[in-house]
Design a protein around this motif. Structure first.
Motif, short mmCIF file in Angstrom:
data_model
loop_
_atom_site.label_atom_id
_atom_site.label_comp_id
_atom_site.label_asym_id
_atom_site.label_seq_id
_atom_site.Cartn_x
_atom_site.Cartn_y
_atom_site.Cartn_z
N ARG A 89 -44.60 17.09 -88.77
CA ARG A 89 -45.44 18.30 -88.65
C ARG A 89 -46.92 18.01 -88.91
NH1 ARG A 89 -43.51 23.40 -88.81
NH2 ARG A 89 -45.38 23.98 -89.98
N ASP A 90 -47.21 17.28 -89.99
CA ASP A 90 -48.60 17.17 -90.43
C ASP A 90 -49.33 15.96 -89.84
OD1 ASP A 90 -47.80 19.33 -91.89
OD2 ASP A 90 -47.64 18.26 -93.79
N PHE A 118 -48.36 16.52 -85.70
CA PHE A 118 -48.62 17.91 -85.27
C PHE A 118 -47.53 18.46 -84.36
CE2 PHE A 118 -52.85 15.97 -86.06
CZ PHE A 118 -53.09 16.63 -87.25
N LYS A 148 -39.13 23.07 -88.20
CA LYS A 148 -39.53 23.99 -89.27
C LYS A 148 -39.03 23.52 -90.63
CE LYS A 148 -41.08 26.73 -86.07
NZ LYS A 148 -42.44 26.38 -85.63
N THR A 150 -45.10 20.82 -84.57
CA THR A 150 -44.74 21.87 -85.53
C THR A 150 -43.53 22.70 -85.09
OG1 THR A 150 -46.42 23.23 -84.50
CG2 THR A 150 -47.05 22.08 -86.52
#
Ligand code: FES
Ligand code: FES
Lengths: 287, 158
Positions: free
Chosen positions: B28-29, B32, B37, B34
């Motif tokens: 996610r970070d 990216f 979940k 996303t």
């Protein structure tokens, strides 16, 4: 944090020894990761054994089923040898958490985490398993019954010792085992109660039996009264029901807000023990 | 920082990462992506499910360094140049989505199953998706979507 990927069990022990108590062995990590995230535990160095070649795989060797300490629950649950000799172990390892968890969690880790009602550990409990443990003083063999030091506490030191494999004597045709859980839902939930058992039935009599119950104490608890009673008996409906009643005498019941009151568990346990014995009688073809 | 070599959705990355983060944080970070979940963050909801070396895992429980050398698939890797995967289409078709938070995880669990077993029984679908919790839709439509996707994939010879 430092993360070490060990390629062999020896390498993992070497890394532990080098860090002198500051590094932790981790297999699937499904318990350790949660404890780290929730800050119930802090570790500077993790030694990942999931890639250790000599800790993987499941095989038969010298009349024993050998399960590598890094074998996942899914690998055990779906293994044809496990299904053939110990269907109850296949069932128990297939009951843990969810598929995603079983795809990384290990049976050795399930025992070391030492939660009383762990399905994998409970299914393993009556099978007379031994753990092959590497330490700086050499290799030691620890029987299943000596693996627990308290609730959530293993007798092994995961900062200094590495489980390499689990060895289970292969069952004879007249030895059968069972694992039963009383559950609210099939996935993602601990059982309200679970019972596992194994016995040898020779010439129409119980030669020996091992009956385990959880969560009614530290780790899987043996129903010694029931085992003693069963010795030399024929597996009739009355005998199995009586063994169930006697089993409760070795159990300490506690209430859980989600998984049943003390009273409910006290009433249910004899039924589960009886069902486990009936399952075994069924496998033996004596019912 | 440590060096990590990993393939995500067919793309190879060789990057420096903080070894104390989880695989889901990296996805996610750092990348990216996303779509994956974080619900519970402790293995109890399946919202973070990704496929790692062919099997479904909870990326919230996987230390990032375990992904060294691994092949990871996330929900972003499913569509083929703007064309949705049959599982995605069937989730829409059958109304198996409401808020959508559980959907990427559900779909990745379904994909891991169908990659290995294109003709699953209802029980096999339930076993594969038992680790994914949905708080809106209920499970009937989700089960239906997976079974219909399997049928379509069989017919399309995928
Ligand atoms: S966020 Fe990973 S299982 Fe819930
Ligand atoms: S659609 Fe909202 S959680 Fe499943």
């Amino acid at each position: 944090m430092k993360y070490v990927i060990a390629r062999t069990a020896g390498e993992a022990l070497g890394a532990l020894t080098l860090e002198n108590g500051k590094a932790l062995i981790m297999a699937g990590g499904s318990d350790i990761m949660v404890e780290l995230i929730e800050e119930k535990r802090s570790e500077d160095i993790l030694i990942d054994v999931t890639q250790a070649k000599d800790m993987k795989g499941i095989r038969v060797e010298n009349e024993h089923l050998v399960i590598g300490a890094a074998a996942t629950m899914t690998e055990i649950h779906t293994n044809p040898i496990v299904k053939e000799y110990f269907p109850s172990l296949a069932k128990g390892t297939g009951s843990v958490g969810s598929l995603q968890i079983r795809n990384s969690a290990t049976l050795a880790g399930n025992v070391v985490s030492a939660q009383p009602a762990a399905d994998g550990a409970m299914a393993l409990a009556p099978l007379n398993a031994q753990f092959v443990v590497l330490t700086t003083q050499g290799t030691k063999i620890v029987p299943f019954s000596e693996m627990y030091a308290g609730i959530g506490k293993s007798s092994l030191d995961p900062h200094r010792e590495v489980i390499k494999e689990i060895r289970i004597p292969l069952s004879e045709p007249d030895e059968k085992a069972s694992f039963i859980r009383l559950e609210l839902r099939k996935s993602l939930s601990l059982p309200m109660l679970s019972v596992s058992a194994m016995l040898k039935y020779k010439e129409g009599r119980v030669e020996w039996s091992r009956i385990c119950m959880a969560p009614v104490g530290v780790g899987p608890v043996r129903a010694l009264k029931a085992e003693e009673y069963l010795w030399g008996k024929e597996l009739t409906p009355t005998v199995m029901a009586k063994a169930g009643e006697l089993a409760a005498e070795n159990a300490a019941f506690r209430s859980n807000p989600l998984r049943g009151s003390k009273e409910y568990r006290r009433h249910s346990l004899p039924v589960l023990v009886r069902r486990a014995l009936e399952d075994i009688a069924d496998q033996l073809g004596v019912l | 920082m440590e060096n990590l070599n990993v393939t995500v959705n067919g793309k190879f990355y060789s990057v420096q990462v903080d070894p104390s983060i989880r695989l889901v944080d990296f996805i996610r970070d750092n990348l990216f992506l996303t779509g994956t979940k974080v619900g519970c963050g402790k293995g109890e909801c399946g919202a973070c499910t990704v496929i790692m070396n062919g099997v479904s895992v909870n990326s919230c429980l996987i230390p990032v360094m375990r992904a060294e050398g691994a092949d990871i698939e996330t929900i972003e890797g499913l569509s083929d140049g703007g064309r949705l995967h049959p599982i995605q289409e069937e989730f829409i078709e059958k109304g198996a989505i409401q808020c959508g938070f559980c959907t990427p995880g559900m779909i990745m669990s379904a994909k891991a199953l169908l990659d290995q077993n294109i003709n699953p029984t209802v029980d096999e679908v339930r076993e594969a998706l038992g680790g994914n919790i949905c708080r809106c839709t209920g499970y009937v439509k989700i089960e239906e979507a997976v079974l219909c996707a399997a049928e379509r994939m069989r017919n399309e010879g995928k």
